[in-house]
Design a protein around this motif. Structure first.
Motif, PDB file in Angstrom:
ATOM      1  N   MET A   1     -17.094  61.306 150.960  1.00 57.29           N
ATOM      2  CA  MET A   1     -16.802  62.539 151.659  1.00 57.29           C
ATOM      3  C   MET A   1     -17.607  63.505 150.872  1.00 57.29           C
ATOM      4  N   PHE A   2     -17.406  63.518 149.509  1.00 54.14           N
ATOM      5  CA  PHE A   2     -18.071  64.575 148.677  1.00 54.14           C
ATOM      6  C   PHE A   2     -19.438  64.946 148.986  1.00 54.14           C
ATOM      7  N   ASN A   3     -20.363  63.887 149.289  1.00 50.00           N
ATOM      8  CA  ASN A   3     -21.594  63.836 149.693  1.00 50.00           C
ATOM      9  C   ASN A   3     -21.778  64.512 150.936  1.00 50.00           C
ATOM     10  N   GLN A   4     -20.711  64.022 151.910  1.00 49.29           N
ATOM     11  CA  GLN A   4     -20.796  64.748 153.407  1.00 49.29           C
ATOM     12  C   GLN A   4     -20.602  66.346 153.205  1.00 49.29           C
ATOM     13  N   TYR A   5     -19.400  66.757 152.801  1.00 46.25           N
ATOM     14  CA  TYR A   5     -19.169  68.156 152.544  1.00 46.25           C
ATOM     15  C   TYR A   5     -19.135  68.563 151.062  1.00 46.25           C
ATOM     16  N   PRO A   6     -20.529  68.610 150.445  1.00 47.23           N
ATOM     17  CA  PRO A   6     -20.461  68.957 149.217  1.00 47.23           C
ATOM     18  C   PRO A   6     -19.892  70.477 148.675  1.00 47.23           C
ATOM     19  N   ILE A   7     -19.577  71.363 149.759  1.00 44.85           N
ATOM     20  CA  ILE A   7     -19.136  72.606 149.310  1.00 44.85           C
ATOM     21  C   ILE A   7     -17.986  72.739 150.029  1.00 44.85           C
ATOM     22  N   GLU A  45     -41.072  59.842 148.294  1.00 46.72           N
ATOM     23  CA  GLU A  45     -40.072  58.790 148.511  1.00 46.72           C
ATOM     24  C   GLU A  45     -38.899  59.524 148.188  1.00 46.72           C
ATOM     25  N   GLN A  46     -38.623  60.496 147.444  1.00 45.77           N
ATOM     26  CA  GLN A  46     -37.383  61.093 147.027  1.00 45.77           C
ATOM     27  C   GLN A  46     -36.997  61.937 148.363  1.00 45.77           C
ATOM     28  N   LEU A  47     -37.985  62.427 149.247  1.00 44.63           N
ATOM     29  CA  LEU A  47     -37.826  63.149 150.549  1.00 44.63           C
ATOM     30  C   LEU A  47     -37.217  62.173 151.492  1.00 44.63           C
ATOM     31  N   ALA A  48     -37.508  60.908 151.334  1.00 41.65           N
ATOM     32  CA  ALA A  48     -37.286  59.691 152.405  1.00 41.65           C
ATOM     33  C   ALA A  48     -35.892  59.084 151.957  1.00 41.65           C
ATOM     34  N   THR A  49     -35.029  59.702 150.997  1.00 41.20           N
ATOM     35  CA  THR A  49     -33.988  59.266 150.484  1.00 41.20           C
ATOM     36  C   THR A  49     -32.911  59.936 151.364  1.00 41.20           C
ATOM     37  N   PRO A  50     -31.957  59.203 151.888  1.00 38.26           N
ATOM     38  CA  PRO A  50     -30.872  59.759 152.571  1.00 38.26           C
ATOM     39  C   PRO A  50     -29.717  60.434 151.440  1.00 38.26           C
ATOM     40  N   TYR A  51     -29.289  61.672 151.982  1.00 38.52           N
ATOM     41  CA  TYR A  51     -28.167  62.161 150.892  1.00 38.52           C
ATOM     42  C   TYR A  51     -27.041  61.490 150.702  1.00 38.52           C
ATOM     43  N   ARG A  52     -26.649  60.554 151.531  1.00 41.80           N
ATOM     44  CA  ARG A  52     -25.488  59.932 151.361  1.00 41.80           C
ATOM     45  C   ARG A  52     -25.901  58.618 152.259  1.00 41.80           C
ATOM     46  N   GLY A  54     -25.958  56.434 155.399  1.00 39.52           N
ATOM     47  CA  GLY A  54     -25.559  56.772 156.823  1.00 39.52           C
ATOM     48  C   GLY A  54     -26.123  58.218 157.153  1.00 39.52           C
ATOM     49  N   GLY A  55     -26.415  58.972 156.032  1.00 39.47           N
ATOM     50  CA  GLY A  55     -27.009  60.454 156.280  1.00 39.47           C
ATOM     51  C   GLY A  55     -28.433  60.490 156.450  1.00 39.47           C
ATOM     52  N   TRP A  56     -28.678  61.721 156.809  1.00 37.03           N
ATOM     53  CA  TRP A  56     -30.223  62.025 156.842  1.00 37.03           C
ATOM     54  C   TRP A  56     -30.896  61.852 155.682  1.00 37.03           C
ATOM     55  N   LYS A  57     -32.273  61.820 155.752  1.00 38.78           N
ATOM     56  CA  LYS A  57     -33.401  61.797 154.695  1.00 38.78           C
ATOM     57  C   LYS A  57     -33.487  63.128 154.408  1.00 38.78           C
ATOM     58  N   LEU A  58     -33.622  63.507 153.117  1.00 46.30           N
ATOM     59  CA  LEU A  58     -33.835  64.907 152.644  1.00 46.30           C
ATOM     60  C   LEU A  58     -34.857  65.739 153.586  1.00 46.30           C
ATOM     61  N   SER A  59     -35.894  64.834 153.975  1.00 46.41           N
ATOM     62  CA  SER A  59     -36.905  65.697 154.907  1.00 46.41           C
ATOM     63  C   SER A  59     -36.094  65.989 155.992  1.00 46.41           C
ATOM     64  N   GLN A  60     -35.049  65.124 156.685  1.00 43.43           N
ATOM     65  CA  GLN A  60     -34.623  65.376 157.780  1.00 43.43           C
ATOM     66  C   GLN A  60     -33.671  66.631 157.593  1.00 43.43           C
ATOM     67  N   VAL A  61     -33.045  66.669 156.699  1.00 42.26           N
ATOM     68  CA  VAL A  61     -32.116  67.799 156.304  1.00 42.26           C
ATOM     69  C   VAL A  61     -32.983  69.186 156.577  1.00 42.26           C
ATOM     70  N   VAL A  62     -34.299  69.176 155.755  1.00 43.45           N
ATOM     71  CA  VAL A  62     -35.204  70.555 155.904  1.00 43.45           C
ATOM     72  C   VAL A  62     -35.429  70.956 157.436  1.00 43.45           C
ATOM     73  N   HIS A  63     -35.881  69.829 158.190  1.00 42.30           N
ATOM     74  CA  HIS A  63     -36.119  69.973 159.531  1.00 42.30           C
ATOM     75  C   HIS A  63     -35.228  70.424 160.401  1.00 42.30           C
ATOM     76  N   GLU A  92     -28.193  67.318 167.807  1.00 45.88           N
ATOM     77  CA  GLU A  92     -28.746  67.607 166.611  1.00 45.88           C
ATOM     78  C   GLU A  92     -29.297  66.074 166.252  1.00 45.88           C
ATOM     79  N   VAL A  93     -28.612  65.094 166.315  1.00 48.69           N
ATOM     80  CA  VAL A  93     -29.141  63.701 165.885  1.00 48.69           C
ATOM     81  C   VAL A  93     -30.246  63.299 166.601  1.00 48.69           C
ATOM     82  N   ALA A  94     -30.308  63.448 167.917  1.00 50.56           N
ATOM     83  CA  ALA A  94     -31.508  63.096 168.871  1.00 50.56           C
ATOM     84  C   ALA A  94     -32.523  64.019 168.300  1.00 50.56           C
ATOM     85  N   TRP A  95     -32.443  65.393 168.167  1.00 45.46           N
ATOM     86  CA  TRP A  95     -33.509  66.258 167.681  1.00 45.46           C
ATOM     87  C   TRP A  95     -34.204  65.814 166.289  1.00 45.46           C
TER      88      TRP A  95
END
Length: 172
Positions: A1-7, A45-52, A54-63, A92-95
């Motif tokens: 849960m922490f990585n899903q809602y870190p703030i 490679e790091q940008l292709a890593t999911p933040y948690r 089942g979560g988005w890759k870091l690059s997907q977070v930026v987009h 947003e998931v489809a996008w």
């Protein structure tokens, strides 16, 4: 849960004060720098890593931030120029699976930065009457412009924290 809602999860603050709004507008203005700093130096490679898991890759977070805040900009403009408009929700998931998400993150970083320059200018121009204007969100009901400001200030910090939390966990 922490990585899903870190703030923490977003909650609508009761009795919003002028200082709250000013702080949120500052956060919105600062979000592009926070995002750029968060991803600086990351490898493909790091940008292709999911933040948690089942979560988005870091690059997907930026987009996603660019996509989401484009929608936000439109929502603010509609709310300020129309009488309590019903805004459109989007999947947003489809996008996040569309081919433009394969572009380098620099494209979305530039878009996010330009968009926030305009948004920051717009939000700094609002008066008390503007802040109380409403939009109707099909899932969240009536939302004031000031609540929308709070939402997107939180949203930017939320996703930047996904990136920085993973970086800290991995020692990147």
């Amino acid at each position: 849960m922490f990585n899903q809602y870190p703030i923490g999860k977003f909650t609508v603050k009761e009795n919003i004060q002028k200082e709250d709004i000013q702080g949120w507008i500052h956060d919105i203005g600062d979000a592009p720098k926070q995002l750029a700093d968060a991803v600086e130096g990351l490898t493909k490679e790091q940008l292709a890593t999911p933040y948690r898991e089942g979560g988005w890759k870091l690059s997907q977070v930026v987009h996603h931030l660019a996509d989401s805040h484009m929608n936000a900009y439109t929502r603010f403009k509609l709310g300020l120029t129309e009488q309590a408009p019903t805004i459109k929700a989007y999947d947003e998931v489809a996008w996040s699976t569309l081919p433009d998400n394969d572009l380098p993150i620099e494209v979305s970083l530039q878009l996010f930065s330009a968009l926030h320059k305009r948004l920051h200018k717009l939000l700094n121009s609002l008066d008390e009457k503007d802040l109380k204007k409403m939009i109707h969100h099909p899932e969240n009901g009536e939302v004031t412009i000031e609540q929308l400001i709070a939402t997107y200030a939180w949203h930017g910090k939320h996703h930047v924290a996904h990136i920085t939390t993973l970086r800290n966990q991995r020692g990147w």
